[in-house]
Design an enzyme around this catalytic site. Structure first.
Site: not given
Ligand code: PBG
Length: 329
Positions: A196, A319, A206, A280, A254, A223, A239
């Protein structure tokens, strides 16, 4: 060699093209993310995700049944936690009567055979918006991992089939696997967000959960101390292999589109199913361009989903799942 071989022969009409097509999209490919809020009769559109909604539990039932009818048999649950229940340690995440736990039961009641996966991370529960516990300006790893293991147990107890840790703490897969095994949840699976990346494509998500990291002295607003540097490739393999060793049943990369090189490398490397999350921001970009009339929404959507599968995804969290299935079936 030309002219013995003319590659265009295999493209002359729709029938031959479909006969030799290598990548076929089906409803079985999809995992549908769902956003849930407290309340009754709520179906609110997420501003930066046009035509995507947050549902209260009563309306979620209807949505889940519709998904099932379309042949979409797996959901990935996210909850929007009221501000007054947020803290630094994710206490509400462990509430057996919390929104996530009630959501799992609601989905299972409405649709007993629906595969239920749950997001495991602290960000929706955190006053800081981080995926872990914050101490002295740092996201602390091991204490967070312990909470995530408890959270996973709580989801399993509520009836989740899979937990999906999305936090990127070290060692949390082993910790979660041991907690599940220790409590008899031997059939509860783990889909790990293994690779990720610290991506700017998560913005609309968010917004959906009101979970963006906040601007506070001592606490980094991004993050990047736990999610991966998007410049890195070897790290993604490391990982992912570590998560498999620790007990991940499915691994995930992701975001999607910008990371398909990583998807193919991991697919070639591992012997567990590979999932990809088309996030998203990817959804929002296409919606915005289509709204302006600059891109053909359905054509680009299909091209992107097919590219993700062609790259090696066995499972696509998207989505667009419902839109794609409605368009094709
Ligand atoms: C939370 C999480 C996130 C997403 C999935 N789980 C956001 C992040 O890590 O800040 C993102 C999914 C998306 O953008 O569609 N841990």
């Amino acid at each position: 060699m030309y002219p013995l071989r003319r590659n265009r022969r295999l493209r002359t009409n729709g029938a031959i093209r479909s006969l030799v097509r290598e990548t076929i999209i089906s409803p079985n490919d999809f995992l549908v993310p769902l956003f849930v809020v407290e309340g009754k009769g709520v179906k609110e559109e997420i501003e930066s995700m046009p035509n995507y909604f947050r549902y209260s539990l009563d309306l979620l039932e209807h949505e889940v049944k519709e998904l099932w009818k379309l042949g979409l048999k797996s959901v990935l649950l996210f909850v929007k936690v009221p501000d007054n229940l947020k803290d630094n340690k994710g206490a509400e995440a462990l509430n057996p009567n919390g929104l996530m736990q009630r959501t799992i039961k609601t989905v299972k009641n409405a649709c007993p055979d629906m595969l239920v996966m749950t997001d495991v991370a602290l960000d929706p529960y955190s006053t800081h918006g981080h995926d872990g516990i914050v101490e002295h300006g740092k996201i602390i790893n091991d204490a967070t991992s312990d909470v995530l293991a408890e959270m996973s147990l709580s989801h399993a107890e509520a009836g989740a089939n899979f937990v999906a840790p999305s936090d990127m703490m070290d060692g949390r897969i082993l910790n979660i696997r041991e907690a599940l095994e220790g409590h008899g949840f031997t059939d509860t699976g783990i889909m790990s967000y293994s690779a990720k990346y610290a991506s700017a494509f998560y913005g609309p998500f968010r917004d959906a959960l009101d979970s963006a990291p906040v601007d506070l002295k001592d606490i980094p607003k991004d993050k990047r101390t736990y999610q991966m540097d998007f410049a890195n490739r070897f790290e993604a393999i490391k990982e992912t292999e570590m998560d498999i060793d620790e007990g991940a049943d499915i691994v995930m990369i992701k975001p999607g589109l910008c990371y398909l090189d990583i998807v193919r490398e991991i697919k070639n490397e591992v012997d567990v199913p590979v999932a990809v999350y088309q996030v998203s921001g990817e959804y929002a970009m296409l919606k915005a361009a289509a709204e302006k009339g600059w891109l053909d929404h359905d054509a680009v959507m299909l091209e992107q989903i097919t590219a993700i599968k062609r790259a090696g995804a066995n499972i696509i969290a998207s989505y667009f799942a419902k839109d794609v299935v409605k368009l094709l079936y």
